[in-house]
Write a protein that holds these residues in place. Sequence first.
Motif, PDB file in Angstrom:
ATOM      1  N   GLU A 190       0.825  -1.211   0.000  1.00  0.00           N
ATOM      2  CA  GLU A 190       0.000   0.000   0.000  1.00  0.00           C
ATOM      3  C   GLU A 190       0.863   1.267   0.000  1.00  0.00           C
ATOM      4  OE1 GLU A 190      -2.652  -0.262   3.356  1.00  0.00           O
ATOM      5  OE2 GLU A 190      -3.642  -2.019   2.498  1.00  0.00           O
ATOM      6  N   LEU A 191       1.941   1.235   0.789  1.00  0.00           N
ATOM      7  CA  LEU A 191       2.830   2.406   0.852  1.00  0.00           C
ATOM      8  C   LEU A 191       3.449   2.678  -0.519  1.00  0.00           C
ATOM      9  CD1 LEU A 191       4.717   1.606   4.200  1.00  0.00           C
ATOM     10  CD2 LEU A 191       3.017   3.399   3.841  1.00  0.00           C
ATOM     11  N   LEU A 192       3.838   1.605  -1.208  1.00  0.00           N
ATOM     12  CA  LEU A 192       4.448   1.765  -2.535  1.00  0.00           C
ATOM     13  C   LEU A 192       3.430   2.293  -3.546  1.00  0.00           C
ATOM     14  CD1 LEU A 192       6.611  -1.475  -2.604  1.00  0.00           C
ATOM     15  CD2 LEU A 192       7.484   0.868  -2.618  1.00  0.00           C
ATOM     16  N   GLU A 193       2.194   1.819  -3.400  1.00  0.00           N
ATOM     17  CA  GLU A 193       1.134   2.272  -4.296  1.00  0.00           C
ATOM     18  C   GLU A 193       0.893   3.777  -4.107  1.00  0.00           C
ATOM     19  OE1 GLU A 193      -1.278   2.598  -7.203  1.00  0.00           O
ATOM     20  OE2 GLU A 193      -0.109   0.776  -6.895  1.00  0.00           O
ATOM     21  N   LEU A 194       0.869   4.209  -2.818  1.00  0.00           N
ATOM     22  CA  LEU A 194       0.717   5.642  -2.505  1.00  0.00           C
ATOM     23  C   LEU A 194       1.835   6.467  -3.131  1.00  0.00           C
ATOM     24  CD1 LEU A 194      -0.262   5.929   1.267  1.00  0.00           C
ATOM     25  CD2 LEU A 194      -1.378   7.061  -0.669  1.00  0.00           C
ATOM     26  N   LEU A 195       3.026   5.914  -3.042  1.00  0.00           N
ATOM     27  CA  LEU A 195       4.214   6.592  -3.576  1.00  0.00           C
ATOM     28  C   LEU A 195       4.092   6.763  -5.089  1.00  0.00           C
ATOM     29  CD1 LEU A 195       6.835   7.395  -2.061  1.00  0.00           C
ATOM     30  CD2 LEU A 195       7.875   5.321  -2.954  1.00  0.00           C
ATOM     31  N   ARG A 196       3.628   5.691  -5.741  1.00  0.00           N
ATOM     32  CA  ARG A 196       3.452   5.746  -7.206  1.00  0.00           C
ATOM     33  C   ARG A 196       2.399   6.787  -7.571  1.00  0.00           C
ATOM     34  NH1 ARG A 196       4.861   0.077  -7.231  1.00  0.00           N
ATOM     35  NH2 ARG A 196       2.799  -0.517  -6.524  1.00  0.00           N
ATOM     36  N   GLU A 197       1.336   6.813  -6.755  1.00  0.00           N
ATOM     37  CA  GLU A 197       0.259   7.770  -7.017  1.00  0.00           C
ATOM     38  C   GLU A 197       0.771   9.209  -6.878  1.00  0.00           C
ATOM     39  OE1 GLU A 197      -3.871   7.087  -5.121  1.00  0.00           O
ATOM     40  OE2 GLU A 197      -3.245   5.628  -6.637  1.00  0.00           O
ATOM     41  N   GLU A 198       1.565   9.428  -5.810  1.00  0.00           N
ATOM     42  CA  GLU A 198       2.139  10.768  -5.586  1.00  0.00           C
ATOM     43  C   GLU A 198       3.016  11.168  -6.769  1.00  0.00           C
ATOM     44  OE1 GLU A 198       2.387  10.456  -0.784  1.00  0.00           O
ATOM     45  OE2 GLU A 198       4.260  10.863  -1.865  1.00  0.00           O
ATOM     46  N   THR A 201       0.772  12.102  -9.665  1.00  0.00           N
ATOM     47  CA  THR A 201       0.136  13.411  -9.495  1.00  0.00           C
ATOM     48  C   THR A 201       1.153  14.525  -9.696  1.00  0.00           C
ATOM     49  OG1 THR A 201      -0.822  12.268  -7.621  1.00  0.00           O
ATOM     50  CG2 THR A 201      -1.666  14.447  -8.061  1.00  0.00           C
ATOM     51  N   SER A 202       2.347  14.389  -9.097  1.00  0.00           N
ATOM     52  CA  SER A 202       3.313  15.484  -9.246  1.00  0.00           C
ATOM     53  C   SER A 202       3.795  15.561 -10.687  1.00  0.00           C
ATOM     54  CB  SER A 202       4.475  15.361  -8.262  1.00  0.00           C
ATOM     55  OG  SER A 202       5.243  14.243  -8.560  1.00  0.00           O
ATOM     56  N   GLY A 203       3.857  14.430 -11.366  1.00  0.00           N
ATOM     57  CA  GLY A 203       4.217  14.417 -12.787  1.00  0.00           C
ATOM     58  C   GLY A 203       3.180  15.162 -13.603  1.00  0.00           C
ATOM     59  N   GLU A 204       1.903  14.906 -13.269  1.00  0.00           N
ATOM     60  CA  GLU A 204       0.815  15.577 -13.993  1.00  0.00           C
ATOM     61  C   GLU A 204       0.844  17.083 -13.744  1.00  0.00           C
ATOM     62  OE1 GLU A 204      -2.757  13.597 -12.757  1.00  0.00           O
ATOM     63  OE2 GLU A 204      -2.117  11.767 -13.792  1.00  0.00           O
ATOM     64  N   GLU A 205       1.136  17.455 -12.467  1.00  0.00           N
ATOM     65  CA  GLU A 205       1.199  18.881 -12.135  1.00  0.00           C
ATOM     66  C   GLU A 205       2.302  19.568 -12.921  1.00  0.00           C
ATOM     67  OE1 GLU A 205       1.548  19.302  -7.923  1.00  0.00           O
ATOM     68  OE2 GLU A 205      -0.546  18.695  -7.645  1.00  0.00           O
ATOM     69  N   GLU A 206       3.464  18.915 -12.978  1.00  0.00           N
ATOM     70  CA  GLU A 206       4.593  19.483 -13.716  1.00  0.00           C
ATOM     71  C   GLU A 206       4.219  19.668 -15.176  1.00  0.00           C
ATOM     72  OE1 GLU A 206       8.415  17.460 -13.430  1.00  0.00           O
ATOM     73  OE2 GLU A 206       8.264  17.796 -11.267  1.00  0.00           O
ATOM     74  N   HIS A 207       3.512  18.645 -15.684  1.00  0.00           N
ATOM     75  CA  HIS A 207       3.106  18.650 -17.068  1.00  0.00           C
ATOM     76  C   HIS A 207       2.178  19.836 -17.353  1.00  0.00           C
ATOM     77  CE1 HIS A 207       3.325  16.274 -20.657  1.00  0.00           C
ATOM     78  NE2 HIS A 207       2.035  16.461 -20.876  1.00  0.00           N
ATOM     79  N   SER A 208       1.200  20.041 -16.401  1.00  0.00           N
ATOM     80  CA  SER A 208       0.209  21.086 -16.632  1.00  0.00           C
ATOM     81  C   SER A 208       0.811  22.486 -16.472  1.00  0.00           C
ATOM     82  CB  SER A 208      -0.978  20.892 -15.698  1.00  0.00           C
ATOM     83  OG  SER A 208      -0.562  21.115 -14.389  1.00  0.00           O
TER      84      SER A 208
END
Length: 210
Positions: A190-198, A201-208
Amino acid sequence: MQIRSAEFVTSLAEYREQPPISLPQLAVVGKSNVGKSSLINALCNRKKLCKTSSTPGKTRLINVFLINEAFHLVDLPGYGFAKVDKAEKKRWGEMMDAYFHNSSYLFHALLLVDIRHEPTQDDVAMAQFFRQVGVPFTVVATKADKISRGARMKHIAPICRAMLVQPWEIIPFSSEDGSGRDALLGHIGELLELLREEARTSGEEEHSMQ
Ligand code: GTP
Ligand code: MG
């Protein structure tokens, strides 16, 4: 989560963030002899990945293991070992300080305490330190095979009080009989999944922002 592969990467006396240090890290922390190295072996289903010993103070270096080619498990030397001399204690303190202050890849710590004993001042200080520096951690109560299932709650309650965590947040674990292994692996997954999600999201933010 399943552990499909586990291999030794490196031993460090001085922590430095240069290759092969390049992946998210889950650190295993706790008093000497609490069962850190045994927990890593049990999780990975390997008897001798980490060296263990009935004599406290076995692990003297920062040992890094690669799991599923995706993240690093970090086996740290234990604290609170009375028999080491002042110079060795100082060296330990400096090594840990350097590790925790420079480890930008550290995403979580497993803070191990012996289920049979009340946490020590060092355990409490470690939890306080993690809160101060913002490292999320999970308390794992080791050597759970040493007490009966029925007596677990009696032992968990003082650990909760000392470490300021809730009973359901503590994972009782035994390297001897494998209890708690599935729960801990699930938690790490679960912790790794959260990390991937973060990261997504930060990748998407950078992109936008571009
Ligand atoms: P340092 O490297 O000295 O900091 O110790 P450590 O925390 O890595 O402890 P280690 O894994 O070497 O285990 C210390 C002793 O406790 C060994 O004799 C292990 O066999 C024993 N031990 C570890 N985990 C368990 C457990 O779950 N149950 C029982 N009964 N014994 C355990
Ligand atoms: Mg060890």
